[in-house]
Design a protein around this motif. Structure first.
Motif, PDB file in Angstrom:
ATOM      1  N   SER A  39      31.700  42.805  34.740  1.00 48.88           N
ATOM      2  CA  SER A  39      32.193  43.518  35.539  1.00 48.88           C
ATOM      3  C   SER A  39      32.894  44.887  35.435  1.00 48.88           C
ATOM      4  O   SER A  39      32.615  45.696  34.511  1.00 48.88           O
ATOM      5  CB  SER A  39      34.344  42.246  35.906  1.00 48.88           C
ATOM      6  N   ASP A  42      36.924  46.259  35.816  1.00 46.15           N
ATOM      7  CA  ASP A  42      38.544  46.270  36.911  1.00 46.15           C
ATOM      8  C   ASP A  42      38.409  44.657  36.790  1.00 46.15           C
ATOM      9  O   ASP A  42      37.699  43.974  36.332  1.00 46.15           O
ATOM     10  CB  ASP A  42      39.000  46.513  38.351  1.00 46.15           C
ATOM     11  N   TRP A  43      39.227  44.434  37.680  1.00 45.59           N
ATOM     12  CA  TRP A  43      39.322  42.222  38.111  1.00 45.59           C
ATOM     13  C   TRP A  43      38.754  42.322  39.737  1.00 45.59           C
ATOM     14  O   TRP A  43      39.328  41.174  39.989  1.00 45.59           O
ATOM     15  CB  TRP A  43      40.176  41.886  38.599  1.00 45.59           C
ATOM     16  N   SER A  44      38.158  43.071  39.880  1.00 42.11           N
ATOM     17  CA  SER A  44      38.035  43.386  41.797  1.00 42.11           C
ATOM     18  C   SER A  44      37.345  41.349  41.787  1.00 42.11           C
ATOM     19  O   SER A  44      36.867  41.589  42.568  1.00 42.11           O
ATOM     20  CB  SER A  44      37.567  44.415  42.549  1.00 42.11           C
ATOM     21  N   LEU A  45      35.709  41.432  41.377  1.00 41.58           N
ATOM     22  CA  LEU A  45      35.305  39.863  41.157  1.00 41.58           C
ATOM     23  C   LEU A  45      35.670  38.665  40.686  1.00 41.58           C
ATOM     24  O   LEU A  45      35.172  38.663  40.447  1.00 41.58           O
ATOM     25  CB  LEU A  45      33.987  40.588  41.526  1.00 41.58           C
ATOM     26  N   ASP A  48      38.255  40.092  34.525  1.00 45.16           N
ATOM     27  CA  ASP A  48      38.194  41.802  33.517  1.00 45.16           C
ATOM     28  C   ASP A  48      37.264  41.342  32.130  1.00 45.16           C
ATOM     29  O   ASP A  48      37.685  40.985  31.522  1.00 45.16           O
ATOM     30  CB  ASP A  48      39.274  42.070  33.287  1.00 45.16           C
ATOM     31  N   LYS A 230      40.463  37.150  50.273  1.00 47.01           N
ATOM     32  CA  LYS A 230      40.289  37.493  49.322  1.00 47.01           C
ATOM     33  C   LYS A 230      40.747  37.113  48.359  1.00 47.01           C
ATOM     34  O   LYS A 230      39.790  36.816  46.458  1.00 47.01           O
ATOM     35  CB  LYS A 230      40.486  38.736  49.270  1.00 47.01           C
ATOM     36  N   GLU A 231      41.577  35.716  47.958  1.00 41.74           N
ATOM     37  CA  GLU A 231      42.181  35.595  46.689  1.00 41.74           C
ATOM     38  C   GLU A 231      41.993  33.826  46.623  1.00 41.74           C
ATOM     39  O   GLU A 231      42.639  33.159  45.807  1.00 41.74           O
ATOM     40  CB  GLU A 231      43.589  35.765  46.555  1.00 41.74           C
ATOM     41  N   GLU A 262      42.753  35.253  34.965  1.00 36.37           N
ATOM     42  CA  GLU A 262      42.882  35.399  36.128  1.00 36.37           C
ATOM     43  C   GLU A 262      43.882  35.887  36.558  1.00 36.37           C
ATOM     44  O   GLU A 262      44.541  36.559  37.820  1.00 36.37           O
ATOM     45  CB  GLU A 262      41.840  35.839  36.689  1.00 36.37           C
TER      46      GLU A 262
END
Length: 373
Positions: A39, A42-45, A48, A230-231, A262
């Motif tokens: 990654s 960050d935790w966007s995908l 992390d 997204k989530e 996550e």
């Protein structure tokens, strides 16, 4: 009461895992293969990479499950047999005469550990903290899944037939919120009141035309739609193909950690959680091999859940600011008989794990309102 407990094959229980199981876990972590692409800090995908590496190092080299095992075994635990299932629960009696009973129900991806920090804080009440079917030391029914309404029926039998309580209060969050609501709707004579830390998704607001919503409701709808986009993929995966996911969760502690941690990051007031909190959760799931069985509840609740009846018992809401999609207060008060609403200053979805003292103070005030007024 002894005859009743014998009928349900009620036995004392202590948590214990052999050292070879701990060593096997450490060996699996050491031999894990991580993704080629990491990654971007960050935790966007998703999880992390840097954080997971540090967590795995701590879990393997420094974390001590024996500490948590010893702490948990200070409190009385039991199992009983109901409808072909083994149900594990803590039953911690107060030293106070005629202390009221309080049932606490956890959700996913946590366990009874959500409430373990409360055990020494809620000594004015008889605490009952079960493990949901398929979680920790509780087994699934023969059909392989159980929805919130069915669990509520099971919990009511535990509280009344097995433990002998004529009345009790109930609290829960996440799936525990659903179970608690079915208890309130189906057993208003015995359930004196309920304490909720979330109310789930306000589906009617999400489906309503924009022009029919006020500013707070419209903001909630837009946020909920964005969150689902997204989530929300995990809900579909857990619900439709839990067995496919179970193979990975059961074979790889690193894969399990990435999947569960996550959610802890996304749904919590992250700075309030320690690596010990996370490793306690992960170790319990791993050593009981229940990461795969726990998600079966999503299938049950997505495809077999009956309509919830009307809730009429007094309801307390503890609203934690970092929870998943907090619902507007006015919607909650239209849909629940709210007698106590508290905006908590900090904390997220895992409530008592993140803010045990605040949670204990809040639920104690509600219990006094129910049983001493």
């Amino acid at each position: 009461m002894a005859d009743e407990q014998s009928k349900w094959n009620m036995k004392s229980f202590r948590i214990h895992f052999a050292e070879r199981e701990i060593e096997d876990l450490r060996a699996r972590i050491r031999s894990s293969r991580l993704p080629l692409v990491e990654s971007a800090g960050d935790w966007s995908l998703g999880t992390d990479s840097a954080y997971l590496r540090s967590l795995l190092r701590y879990w393997c080299e420094e974390y001590d499950w024996g500490r948590e095992e010893e702490n948990l075994n200070r409190f009385p635990q039991f199992t009983c047999e109901v409808d072909g299932m083994t149900i594990h629960f803590f039953h911690i009696r107060s030293e106070r005469d005629h202390a009221p009973a309080l049932l606490l129900t956890h959700g996913w991806p946590d366990s009874f550990l959500r409430y373990a920090k409360l055990f020494p804080l809620l000594t004015d009440f008889n605490l009952v903290v079960p493990s949901l079917p398929g979680f920790a030391f509780s087994t699934l029914p023969p059909k392989g899944y159980m929805n919130n309404a069915e669990t509520a029926e099971l919990w009511h039998r535990l509280m009344t037939a097995v433990l002998g309580y004529k009345e009790y209060a109930a609290s829960g969050g996440d799936m525990g919120r659903g179970v608690t609501c079915y208890l309130a709707a189906n057993y208003p004579q015995e359930v004196r009141g309920i304490h909720l830390t979330d109310v789930g998704l306000a589906a009617d607001l999400v489906a309503a035309p924009d022009e029919t919503l006020n500013a707070a409701e419209l903001a909630y709808k837009r946020k909920a739609l964005e969150w689902q986009r997204k989530e929300g993929a995990y809900i579909s995966l857990n619900s439709t193909k839990p067995q496919t996911l179970a193979f990975s969760l059961s074979d790889s502690p690193v894969g399990m950690a990435a999947y569960l941690v996550e959610k802890y990051c996304a749904w919590s007031d992250w700075e309030l959680l320690t690596m010990d909190d996370l490793c306690d959760c992960l170790t319990l799931y791993w050593l009981t091999n229940t990461a795969g069985t726990a998600i079966r509840a999503y299938h049950a609740n997505s495809f077999t859940l009956p309509t919830l009846g009307k809730i009429t018992v007094p309801t307390a809401i503890a609203a934690f600011p970092h929870d998943v999609l907090p619902v507007p207060r006015e919607w909650i008060e239209r849909n629940y008989p709210v007698c106590m609403y508290t905006e908590m200053p900090r904390g997220g979805h895992f409530t008592a794990l993140e803010q045990p003292e605040r949670f204990a103070e809040n639920i104690s005030a509600f219990m006094r309102m129910l049983f001493e007024s």
